[in-house]
Enzyme design. Structure first.
Site, short mmCIF file in Angstrom:
data_model
loop_
_atom_site.label_atom_id
_atom_site.label_comp_id
_atom_site.label_asym_id
_atom_site.label_seq_id
_atom_site.Cartn_x
_atom_site.Cartn_y
_atom_site.Cartn_z
N ILE A 162 0.60 -1.38 0.05
CA ILE A 162 0.18 -0.18 0.14
C ILE A 162 0.99 1.19 -0.18
CG2 ILE A 162 -1.76 1.23 1.51
CD1 ILE A 162 -2.71 -1.35 2.44
N GLY A 163 1.92 1.07 0.82
CA GLY A 163 2.72 2.41 0.82
C GLY A 163 3.97 2.03 1.87
N LYS A 164 4.65 3.08 1.95
CA LYS A 164 6.02 2.92 3.07
C LYS A 164 6.33 4.24 3.47
CE LYS A 164 9.81 3.07 -0.28
NZ LYS A 164 10.38 4.37 0.25
N CYS A 166 8.98 6.37 6.52
CA CYS A 166 10.70 6.38 6.98
C CYS A 166 10.89 5.31 7.94
CB CYS A 166 10.83 7.78 7.59
SG CYS A 166 9.94 8.24 9.09
N SER A 167 9.77 4.55 8.56
CA SER A 167 10.17 3.47 9.59
C SER A 167 9.33 2.14 9.30
CB SER A 167 9.80 4.09 10.95
OG SER A 167 8.28 4.52 10.85
N ALA A 169 6.54 -0.21 6.43
CA ALA A 169 5.98 -0.56 5.02
C ALA A 169 4.54 -1.06 5.47
CB ALA A 169 6.77 -1.58 4.30
N LYS A 186 -5.55 -20.18 -2.45
CA LYS A 186 -4.20 -20.93 -2.91
C LYS A 186 -4.14 -21.05 -4.21
CE LYS A 186 -3.77 -24.23 0.98
NZ LYS A 186 -4.01 -25.57 1.50
N ASP A 362 3.35 14.34 14.64
CA ASP A 362 3.66 14.33 13.21
C ASP A 362 2.43 14.28 12.25
OD1 ASP A 362 5.39 13.57 11.20
OD2 ASP A 362 5.41 11.51 11.52
#
Length: 581
Positions: A162-164, A166-167, A169, A186, A362
């Site tokens: 989906i995204g990553k 700085c710390s 994923a 499967k 943040d």
């Protein structure tokens, strides 16, 4: 004997003084018969009965009765002095004195009436708040029916990235519950604990039409310095666990019980505008899709020879949201009213954090998730608490003794009182209004402009040095109340900045209380009547629809957090802004 005589003499002198003040020496107070002091005034000897042939009698009574008599005398004196004062003030002081006395009485009556009105308003707000507190709880947990499951990575089917950040994923995921779901997955190359990029050679990579959706998201933290023990990982990354639910760390089958230390982070109460961590556990780091390309350096050496990461790390399971706020704003331009509702949602979330004694530190559009209601209206959720301040012992007051103290994660959207703080033996950073300032900066993005605290060039501002006059103007299509509020949130001095609760109330009144604000004389009883109307309409709208729209949810949150004092502050703030126009 000498002591008794001394006490009796003192009591007689006290009575004499009291009688002299009253101007009627012949009566004792409240008893209706002459006292011993009357004989003193007539020249008689105390201690002897009046008249010839009278037998001598002892002075006074026993000590307890004497004290009781003295107390009754003083009470009678106080009552008579009060009556004399009233009579003199009303009948003997002339017309001027009567007018003053009448004005004083009327003033007391008005004050009592105002106090009674205020008490009625506070009581009404408390009753409304009690009703809506139970109705404004977050939605159901997707894993509520599987309380003993979801604490091992092998139980999940992991999809694409989906995204990553700085710390960590983030990957989409689901958890099958029936054997037939396992057979379907499967056949599509999705194996438990593995993604399409890690499927065995020769297996199909495309999903079949019957492949399951991914209602969950798994956040894999990057472990470089926490070690490989589960307890060390949980303690080092404890801030990520602040929004965790009660059962997130209560799992079996390999889950580690988190031992909360005395100075550990707080556990955040749930809120509709704040992410919930549904499961948290430690596990070995797998090779997930795109790992060798996106973050090879943080992988363990067994997966990448040059990797610096440890073999185990923390995994967080959350609800999967369609996009972030930044992604939503890249393809959508909300109307001014819708943008104001989006800003209101952020303020509601920040207010909840402040009430819990937590600062996010943040806030940015990448850390705000978005989902759409049935009408296509965005619902915002604050996520990523890795940099939050959630210490039980200090609350929102961070001791800033040296430059090594962490002030937060986002330097661009750091409030002025934080960015300009200088360390010292008694220096403290107050975060109570820091997140509200960040919301004011994000408001520019919501209303279609570039965030003035991002980028470079002349238009770029720095929180440590900007002045309010340098702030760019919002579009004319934005309501004046909202423009004033954004400027107020970006005040440099925190003392001049409204709190998140007051700011949220300003938007609530601006959006839904226009006819109340239009009154020339805004009174508490009118405000209470409007609140009762809003309560009835909101309850009715909530019952008529299976899924509440964003507007109904926001009204329910407003009524669940209703406080008479902060509501009056918001109303006065709005009235002052409108009067200045």
């Amino acid at each position: 004997m000498a002591v008794r005589q001394a006490l009796g003499r003192g009591l007689q002198l006290g009575r004499a003084l009291l009688l002299r003040f009253t101007g009627k020496p012949g009566r004792a107070y409240g008893l209706g018969r002459p006292g011993p002091a009357a004989g003193c005034v007539r020249g008689e000897r105390p201690g002897w009965a009046a008249g010839p042939g009278a037998e001598p009698r002892r002075v006074g009574l026993g000590l307890p009765n004497r004290l009781r008599f003295f107390r009754q005398s003083v009470a009678g004196l106080a009552a008579r002095l009060q009556r004399q004062f009233v009579v003199r003030a009303w009948g003997c002081a002339g017309p001027c004195g009567r007018a003053v006395f009448l004005a004083f009485g009327l003033g007391l009556g008005l004050i009592e009436e105002k106090q009674a009105e205020s008490r009625r308003a506070v009581s009404a707000c408390q009753e409304i708040q009690a009703i809506f507190t139970q109705k404004s709880k977050p939605g159901p947990d997707p894993l509520d029916t599987r309380r003993l499951q979801g604490f091992r990575l092998e139980e999940y089917l992991i999809g694409q990235s989906i995204g990553k950040g700085c710390s960590a994923a983030v990957y989409e995921a689901t958890m099958p519950t029936l054997p037939q779901n396992l057979e379907v997955t499967k056949s599509t190359g999705l194996l438990p604990g593995r993604g399409p990029g890690t499927s065995a050679p020769g297996e199909g990579q495309e999903r079949a039409p019957g492949a399951p959706a991914f209602p969950l998201a798994i956040k894999m933290m990057w472990n470089i310095s926490a070690g490989s023990s589960s307890e060390a990982i949980l303690n080092t990354m404890s801030q990520e666990l602040v929004p965790a639910s009660r059962v997130a760390l209560a799992g079996e089958y390999g889950a580690v019980t988190y031992r909360k230390s005395k100075r550990g982070p707080k556990q955040l109460a749930p809120h509709p505008n704040i992410i919930r961590v549904l499961r948290a556990f430690t596990s070995s780091v797998p090779l997930l899709p795109g790992a060798l390309v996106d973050y090879p350096d943080v992988l363990p050496s067994r997966l990448h020879p040059e990797g610096l990461g440890h073999g185990r790390t923390l995994f967080l399971v959350m609800k999967n949201y369609p996009c972030t706020l930044r992604q939503y704003l890249c393809v959508n331009t909300p109307s001014p009213r819708l943008a104001a509702m989006m800003l209101l949602q952020l303020l509601e979330g920040v207010d909840h954090l402040v009430q819990q004694g937590i600062a996010h530190r943040d806030l940015k559009s990448d850390n705000i998730l978005v989902e759409l209601d049935p009408d296509g209206c965005p619902w915002l959720v604050i996520a990523d608490f890795g940099c939050c301040l959630a210490d039980e012992s200090i609350g929102l007051q961070l001791p800033f003794s040296s430059w090594y103290v962490d002030r937060g994660g986002n330097g661009c959207l750091m409030a002025p009182e934080v960015s300009t703080a200088r360390p010292g033996p008694r220096a403290v950073i107050d975060y109570s209004k820091a997140d509200a300032w960040a919301v004011g900066a994000i408001a520019y993005e919501i209303f279609g402009l570039v965030n003035p605290f991002y980028g470079q060039g002349k238009a770029h501002l720095e929180s440590r040095s900007y002045q309010e006059a340098q702030l760019p103007a919002l579009p004319e299509s934005v309501p004046p109340d909202v423009r004033q509020l954004v400027r107020a949130l970006l005040q440099r001095e925190a003392s001049k900045r409204p709190s998140a609760r007051v700011a949220a109330n300003v938007l609530h009144l601006s959006l839904w209380g226009e006819h109340i604000l239009a009154l020339k004389n805004l009174k508490l009883d009118k405000m209470v009547g409007w609140l009762l109307q809003q309560s009835a309409a909101t309850l009715l709208a909530n019952r008529l629809t299976e899924k509440c729209c964003v507007e109904t949810k926001m009204k329910m949150l407003f009524l669940a957090n209703l406080e008479c004092e902060t509501l009056c502050q918001a109303a006065l703030l709005l009235c002052s802004w409108r009067a200045a126009l």
